[in-house]
Scaffold this active site. Sequence first.
Site, mmCIF file in Angstrom:
data_model
loop_
_atom_site.group_PDB
_atom_site.id
_atom_site.type_symbol
_atom_site.label_atom_id
_atom_site.label_comp_id
_atom_site.label_asym_id
_atom_site.label_seq_id
_atom_site.Cartn_x
_atom_site.Cartn_y
_atom_site.Cartn_z
ATOM 1 N N HIS A 35 0.841 -1.194 0.000
ATOM 2 C CA HIS A 35 0.000 0.000 0.000
ATOM 3 C C HIS A 35 0.881 1.252 0.000
ATOM 4 O O HIS A 35 1.720 1.442 0.885
ATOM 5 C CB HIS A 35 -0.911 -0.017 1.225
ATOM 6 N N MET A 39 0.089 11.550 -0.887
ATOM 7 C CA MET A 39 -0.631 12.698 -0.303
ATOM 8 C C MET A 39 -0.026 13.990 -0.822
ATOM 9 O O MET A 39 1.194 14.093 -0.963
ATOM 10 C CB MET A 39 -0.512 12.663 1.220
#
Length: 223
Positions: A35, A39
């Site tokens: 994962h 951001m």
Amino acid sequence: MSDRIWMSPSILSADFGSLAASITAVEAAGADMLHVDVMDGHFVPNLTIGPPVVKALKRVTGLPLDVHLMIDNADATLDWYLDAGADWVTVHVEAVTDVPGVLTRIREAGAKPGLTLNPATPVEAMAPYLTMVDLLLVMSVNPGFGGQSFMPGSIMKVDRLAFMCAEAGVSPLIQVDGGINEMTAVEVAKAGARALVAGNAVFCEPDPGAAMERIRAAAAAAI
Ligand code: DX5
Ligand code: ZN
């Protein structure tokens, strides 16, 4: 619905100074994907990694890269992540202008499209897109940082989403991200989640691979 639990350890909680070694540890222990939290400091208040790092990760692991885009206007920069080697690309329903267009572009590039939503967004926002995705991610924290506490309201959202998928005759992987550990994994798996993201509960443990497998085992025992 799949009867196994997919584990996607989140490198956000790994040591960025020795990412390759952290990844090797979870890969050797049987992780299903990796994962990668992207951001942008706008859609979420934190700034993490971008396409060059995704590209570098691709070189050091054979694991499929599960790229979670927490960025404004992914419509504009999606290709950067596809070109960098993302295998799964999950976008926020709140942050994309043309949701069906973006999901289609991900699939046409040969990657697997995923859709997610913030804790405050009702799962009904995903209803129009259920047939277009391979993965539906329920955020169980407000996105932005690792190590936050699981929001119990997400259990009902997973349950509702699993019902909506069954009604629609589709079975995308339902993933949960945020505050997942051996206890919360049980609750979301019972509700229908089959893919789990875990950051702190994996990489902040002395043996990340073993910690990941304990979470998978707890969830698998509950389904
Ligand atoms: C949060 C990220 C998560 C985060 C999860 O915004 O999307 O993937 O890394 O970390 P934990 O498992 O520590 O909550
Ligand atoms: Zn994430």
